[in-house]
Write a protein that holds these residues in place. Structure first.
Motif, PDB file in Angstrom:
ATOM      1  N   GLY A   1       3.263  11.841  -8.801  1.00  0.00           N
ATOM      2  CA  GLY A   1       3.306  10.815  -7.764  1.00  0.00           C
ATOM      3  C   GLY A   1       4.622  10.697  -7.024  1.00  0.00           C
ATOM      4  N   THR A   2       5.625  11.500  -7.365  1.00  0.00           N
ATOM      5  CA  THR A   2       6.937  11.438  -6.717  1.00  0.00           C
ATOM      6  C   THR A   2       7.214  12.757  -6.005  1.00  0.00           C
ATOM      7  OG1 THR A   2       7.744   9.927  -8.419  1.00  0.00           O
ATOM      8  CG2 THR A   2       9.415  11.058  -7.108  1.00  0.00           C
ATOM      9  N   TRP A   3       7.819  12.657  -4.821  1.00  0.00           N
ATOM     10  CA  TRP A   3       8.174  13.849  -4.049  1.00  0.00           C
ATOM     11  C   TRP A   3       9.575  14.325  -4.429  1.00  0.00           C
ATOM     12  CZ3 TRP A   3       4.685  16.493  -1.427  1.00  0.00           C
ATOM     13  CH2 TRP A   3       3.512  15.847  -1.066  1.00  0.00           C
ATOM     14  N   TYR A   4       9.680  15.650  -4.688  1.00  0.00           N
ATOM     15  CA  TYR A   4      10.956  16.277  -5.040  1.00  0.00           C
ATOM     16  C   TYR A   4      11.193  17.480  -4.140  1.00  0.00           C
ATOM     17  CZ  TYR A   4      10.574  13.661  -9.413  1.00  0.00           C
ATOM     18  OH  TYR A   4      10.461  12.659 -10.347  1.00  0.00           O
ATOM     19  N   LYS A   5      12.457  17.696  -3.790  1.00  0.00           N
ATOM     20  CA  LYS A   5      12.782  18.875  -2.992  1.00  0.00           C
ATOM     21  C   LYS A   5      12.783  20.101  -3.891  1.00  0.00           C
ATOM     22  CE  LYS A   5      16.107  21.079   0.015  1.00  0.00           C
ATOM     23  NZ  LYS A   5      16.225  22.321  -0.745  1.00  0.00           N
TER      24      LYS A   5
ATOM     25  N   GLN B   1       0.847  -1.178   0.000  1.00  0.00           N
ATOM     26  CA  GLN B   1       0.000   0.000   0.000  1.00  0.00           C
ATOM     27  C   GLN B   1       0.890   1.239   0.000  1.00  0.00           C
ATOM     28  OE1 GLN B   1      -3.380   0.205  -0.212  1.00  0.00           O
ATOM     29  NE2 GLN B   1      -3.255  -1.981  -0.601  1.00  0.00           N
ATOM     30  N   PRO B   2       0.477   2.276  -0.712  1.00  0.00           N
ATOM     31  CA  PRO B   2       1.311   3.480  -0.748  1.00  0.00           C
ATOM     32  C   PRO B   2       1.456   4.076   0.643  1.00  0.00           C
ATOM     33  CG  PRO B   2      -0.813   3.862  -1.813  1.00  0.00           C
ATOM     34  CD  PRO B   2      -0.748   2.415  -1.470  1.00  0.00           C
ATOM     35  N   ALA B   3       2.647   4.569   0.912  1.00  0.00           N
ATOM     36  CA  ALA B   3       2.910   5.212   2.191  1.00  0.00           C
ATOM     37  C   ALA B   3       2.140   6.523   2.249  1.00  0.00           C
ATOM     38  CB  ALA B   3       4.411   5.470   2.322  1.00  0.00           C
TER      39      ALA B   3
ATOM     40  N   THR C   1       9.427  11.791   4.028  1.00  0.00           N
ATOM     41  CA  THR C   1      10.456  11.593   5.050  1.00  0.00           C
ATOM     42  C   THR C   1      11.521  10.643   4.530  1.00  0.00           C
ATOM     43  OG1 THR C   1       8.972  12.061   6.904  1.00  0.00           O
ATOM     44  CG2 THR C   1      10.893  10.678   7.375  1.00  0.00           C
ATOM     45  N   LYS C   2      11.104   9.575   3.889  1.00  0.00           N
ATOM     46  CA  LYS C   2      12.053   8.605   3.339  1.00  0.00           C
ATOM     47  C   LYS C   2      12.920   9.248   2.263  1.00  0.00           C
ATOM     48  CE  LYS C   2      12.331   4.086   1.124  1.00  0.00           C
ATOM     49  NZ  LYS C   2      11.608   2.926   0.628  1.00  0.00           N
TER      50      LYS C   2
END
Length: 147
Positions: free
Chosen positions: A139-143, A38-40, A47-48
């Protein structure tokens, strides 16, 4: 005369009983595996990624650290120029992601950075909390990194 086909019952057919039991076990394993996939939550995911980025920075793996930055930033700033931003910074000794607070498609991550720096009295360690902005794209986290 109408003939009704007989269906084997598990009580009368041990082979069928074993097959059904094995099928139930396999389905249980598959369902458990799906639950693990399941997606976090956004906070867990960012955080990861923030932790992975800082591990790359501390290892001087500039290309990997760069890959965590927004596609827009990377399209305008080559990795070599990005690396130059870190020339002369104190040596990081420990980095911990303390918190992440998310809205849809945007998170604020607080990172605790401990670094060594030279002082008249010798090497000193300084710790500070630094907020980072992370944006979600496809769908992806970027700084987010300012130019």
């Amino acid at each position: 005369m109408h003939h009704t086909p007989q269906t084997p019952t598990t009580a009368k057919n041990p082979a069928l009983r074993k097959l059904l039991t094995a099928s139930a076990v396999v389905m249980g394993v598959l369902l458990t595996g799906c639950a693990a996939l399941q997606p976090a939550s956004p906070e867990e995911a960012v955080t990861k990624r923030a932790d992975q980025r800082w591990k790359a920075l501390m290892a001087a793996d500039w290309a990997k650290a760069y890959s965590f930055l927004t596609p827009a930033f990377r399209s305008t700033m080559p990795v070599d120029r990005y690396r130059e931003r870190f020339v002369g910074v104190p040596r990081w000794t420990n980095v911990t992601v303390k918190s992440a607070k998310c809205e849809p498609e945007k998170c604020t991550v607080v990172v605790r950075i401990e670094a060594e720096y030279g002082a008249r009295s010798g090497i000193q360690t300084l710790g500070t909390d630094v907020p980072e902005t992370w944006l979600q794209e496809d769908g992806t986290w970027y700084k987010y990194e300012a130019m």
